[in-house]
Design a protein around this motif. Structure first.
Motif, mmCIF file in Angstrom:
data_model
loop_
_atom_site.group_PDB
_atom_site.id
_atom_site.type_symbol
_atom_site.label_atom_id
_atom_site.label_comp_id
_atom_site.label_asym_id
_atom_site.label_seq_id
_atom_site.Cartn_x
_atom_site.Cartn_y
_atom_site.Cartn_z
ATOM 1 N N ALA A 55 -5.354 -7.922 -12.647
ATOM 2 C CA ALA A 55 -4.121 -6.690 -13.084
ATOM 3 C C ALA A 55 -4.026 -6.096 -11.537
ATOM 4 O O ALA A 55 -4.910 -5.834 -11.055
ATOM 5 N N ILE A 56 -2.778 -5.799 -11.184
ATOM 6 C CA ILE A 56 -2.548 -4.863 -10.236
ATOM 7 C C ILE A 56 -2.175 -3.500 -10.818
ATOM 8 O O ILE A 56 -0.933 -3.419 -11.246
ATOM 9 N N LEU A 57 -2.809 -2.138 -10.230
ATOM 10 C CA LEU A 57 -2.212 -1.124 -10.682
ATOM 11 C C LEU A 57 -1.672 -0.294 -9.303
ATOM 12 O O LEU A 57 -2.538 -0.219 -8.724
ATOM 13 N N VAL A 58 -0.541 -0.021 -9.523
ATOM 14 C CA VAL A 58 -0.061 0.650 -8.257
ATOM 15 C C VAL A 58 0.197 2.197 -8.826
ATOM 16 O O VAL A 58 0.823 2.587 -9.750
ATOM 17 N N GLY A 59 -0.541 3.098 -8.149
ATOM 18 C CA GLY A 59 -0.437 4.544 -8.441
ATOM 19 C C GLY A 59 -1.477 5.034 -9.453
ATOM 20 O O GLY A 59 -2.480 4.241 -9.472
ATOM 21 N N ASP A 60 -1.434 6.088 -10.033
ATOM 22 C CA ASP A 60 -2.474 6.461 -10.799
ATOM 23 C C ASP A 60 -2.177 6.688 -12.197
ATOM 24 O O ASP A 60 -2.241 8.211 -12.857
ATOM 25 N N ASP A 61 -1.008 6.185 -12.906
ATOM 26 C CA ASP A 61 -0.546 6.471 -14.276
ATOM 27 C C ASP A 61 -1.602 6.284 -15.161
ATOM 28 O O ASP A 61 -2.290 5.131 -15.295
ATOM 29 N N ARG A 89 -6.651 -1.828 -7.501
ATOM 30 C CA ARG A 89 -5.994 -0.701 -7.402
ATOM 31 C C ARG A 89 -5.489 -0.102 -6.143
ATOM 32 O O ARG A 89 -5.939 -0.186 -5.164
ATOM 33 N N LEU A 90 -3.952 0.036 -6.154
ATOM 34 C CA LEU A 90 -3.277 0.336 -5.137
ATOM 35 C C LEU A 90 -2.910 1.722 -5.062
ATOM 36 O O LEU A 90 -2.679 2.179 -6.281
ATOM 37 N N SER A 91 -2.675 2.192 -3.930
ATOM 38 C CA SER A 91 -1.945 3.607 -4.094
ATOM 39 C C SER A 91 -0.501 3.807 -4.340
ATOM 40 O O SER A 91 0.120 2.643 -4.192
ATOM 41 N N ALA A 92 0.044 4.972 -4.660
ATOM 42 C CA ALA A 92 1.334 4.936 -4.937
ATOM 43 C C ALA A 92 2.222 4.769 -3.690
ATOM 44 O O ALA A 92 3.343 4.489 -3.859
ATOM 45 N N GLU A 93 1.805 4.905 -2.634
ATOM 46 C CA GLU A 93 2.439 4.862 -1.409
ATOM 47 C C GLU A 93 2.603 3.083 -0.872
ATOM 48 O O GLU A 93 3.392 2.841 0.089
ATOM 49 N N THR A 94 2.052 2.019 -1.867
ATOM 50 C CA THR A 94 2.164 0.794 -1.669
ATOM 51 C C THR A 94 3.727 0.440 -1.641
ATOM 52 O O THR A 94 4.370 0.622 -2.372
ATOM 53 N N THR A 95 4.005 -0.402 -0.348
ATOM 54 C CA THR A 95 5.170 -0.812 -0.348
ATOM 55 C C THR A 95 5.417 -2.023 -1.168
ATOM 56 O O THR A 95 4.597 -2.778 -1.494
ATOM 57 N N THR A 96 6.758 -2.293 -1.488
ATOM 58 C CA THR A 96 7.225 -3.743 -2.345
ATOM 59 C C THR A 96 6.665 -4.573 -1.442
ATOM 60 O O THR A 96 6.141 -6.028 -2.091
ATOM 61 N N ASP A 97 6.901 -4.884 -0.145
ATOM 62 C CA ASP A 97 6.401 -5.680 0.847
ATOM 63 C C ASP A 97 4.877 -6.020 0.596
ATOM 64 O O ASP A 97 4.367 -7.219 0.350
#
Length: 87
Positions: free
Chosen positions: A38-44, A69-77
């Motif tokens: 699972a990839i979580l982007v941001g901290d929802d 777990r990735l930061s909310a600043e992770t780009t689409t690319d």
């Protein structure tokens, strides 16, 4: 005359889990153990809760899990590259 079907949710879930356990074991024996990433982007918090529930369900079935777990600043690319690497 109308007839109705009453489902026992707990019993149905147990049967489903039994079936899944058997399928997971077959995959493991064939050398292709299932894994959930699972990839979580941001901290929802709601998303984190959902993923944690899926992780616990997988553990009960013997399915390996990995949470990225990735930061909310992770780009689409960046996200697409991670998904491509996983595939």
């Amino acid at each position: 005359m109308n007839s109705c079907l009453i489902l026992d949710g707990k019993k149905l879930a147990e049967k489903s889990n039994d079936d899944l356990l058997a399928r997971v074991e077959i995959l493991k024996q064939s050398g292709r153990p299932p894994k959930l990433v699972a990839i979580l982007v941001g901290d929802d918090p709601a998303s984190a809760t959902y993923v944690n529930m899926k992780q616990k369900a997988c553990e009960k079935l013997g399915i390996e899990t990995e949470i990225k777990r990735l930061s909310a600043e992770t780009t689409t690319d960046q996200l697409e590259n991670i998904i491509s690497e996983l595939n």
